[in-house]
Design a protein around this motif. Structure first.
Motif, PDB file in Angstrom:
ATOM      1  N   PHE A 229      36.942 -55.596 -52.230  1.00  0.00           N
ATOM      2  CA  PHE A 229      36.292 -56.480 -51.266  1.00  0.00           C
ATOM      3  C   PHE A 229      35.126 -55.768 -50.576  1.00  0.00           C
ATOM      4  O   PHE A 229      34.036 -56.329 -50.453  1.00  0.00           O
TER       5      PHE A 229
ATOM      6  N   ARG B  58      43.650 -51.374 -53.299  1.00  0.00           N
ATOM      7  CA  ARG B  58      42.640 -51.633 -54.341  1.00  0.00           C
ATOM      8  C   ARG B  58      41.873 -52.916 -54.056  1.00  0.00           C
ATOM      9  O   ARG B  58      40.651 -52.974 -54.230  1.00  0.00           O
ATOM     10  N   ALA B  59      42.588 -53.947 -53.607  1.00  0.00           N
ATOM     11  CA  ALA B  59      41.929 -55.215 -53.285  1.00  0.00           C
ATOM     12  C   ALA B  59      40.948 -55.032 -52.126  1.00  0.00           C
ATOM     13  O   ALA B  59      39.833 -55.571 -52.160  1.00  0.00           O
TER      14      ALA B  59
ATOM     15  N   ALA C 209      48.293 -52.082 -54.292  1.00  0.00           N
ATOM     16  CA  ALA C 209      47.546 -53.281 -54.683  1.00  0.00           C
ATOM     17  C   ALA C 209      46.636 -53.750 -53.552  1.00  0.00           C
ATOM     18  O   ALA C 209      45.477 -54.119 -53.783  1.00  0.00           O
ATOM     19  N   ILE C 210      47.137 -53.719 -52.311  1.00  0.00           N
ATOM     20  CA  ILE C 210      46.327 -54.118 -51.157  1.00  0.00           C
ATOM     21  C   ILE C 210      45.164 -53.148 -50.986  1.00  0.00           C
ATOM     22  O   ILE C 210      44.033 -53.555 -50.712  1.00  0.00           O
TER      23      ILE C 210
END
Length: 147
Positions: free
Chosen positions: A44, A39-40, A36-37
């Motif tokens: 960004f 992909r985030a 998840a990090i």
């Protein structure tokens, strides 16, 4: 552009290293959270790049520069990152200037040395290769900043 959405993700090794550096010792993170990090972070970077590109286009340029990125951070309401980014950019520029000056001084010293004595061909070839490698690295780093 990437052909598949997965091609746009940052490398897992890089994400893992950043996460480990950010977390205190003894804190673990699940694969799902790491994904998840990742992909985030990728989203960004894509969003920041898109915003910076808009500033470059307004300036009728095809090359993004540091001021475009800083303007994008402000537009994206990440003002608290602007000062640390400016400081990092100045440190990077000082480092590059120091490397360039050292390379120029080395070249001057080499020129003085060759004037005073007969050059050793194999040593000159090695120095030429080192200087070319340094110049290529400097150009690559300058291009990375532009991108």
């Amino acid at each position: 552009m990437a052909e598949r959405p997965e091609d746009l993700n940052l490398p897992n090794a890089v994400i893992t290293r950043i996460i480990k550096e950010a977390l205190p010792d003894g804190v673990n993170i699940s694969k799902e959270a790491r994904s998840a990090i990742s992909r985030a972070a990728s989203v960004f970077v894509l969003y920041a790049t898109s915003c910076a590109n808009n500033f470059a286009m307004k300036g009728k340029r095809k090359t993004l520069n540091a001021s475009d990125v800083l303007s994008a951070m402000e537009e994206m309401e990440f003002q608290r990152f602007v000062t640390p980014l400016k400081e990092a950019l100045e440190a990077y520029r000082r480092e590059q200037k120091g490397k360039k000056e050292a390379s120029e001084q080395k070249k001057k010293d080499k020129d003085k040395k060759t004037d005073s004595e007969e050059p050793d061909k194999s040593r000159d070839e090695d120095n030429d290769e080192d200087e070319e490698r340094l110049e290529e690295e400097e150009q690559n780093e300058e291009e990375e900043v532009d991108n």
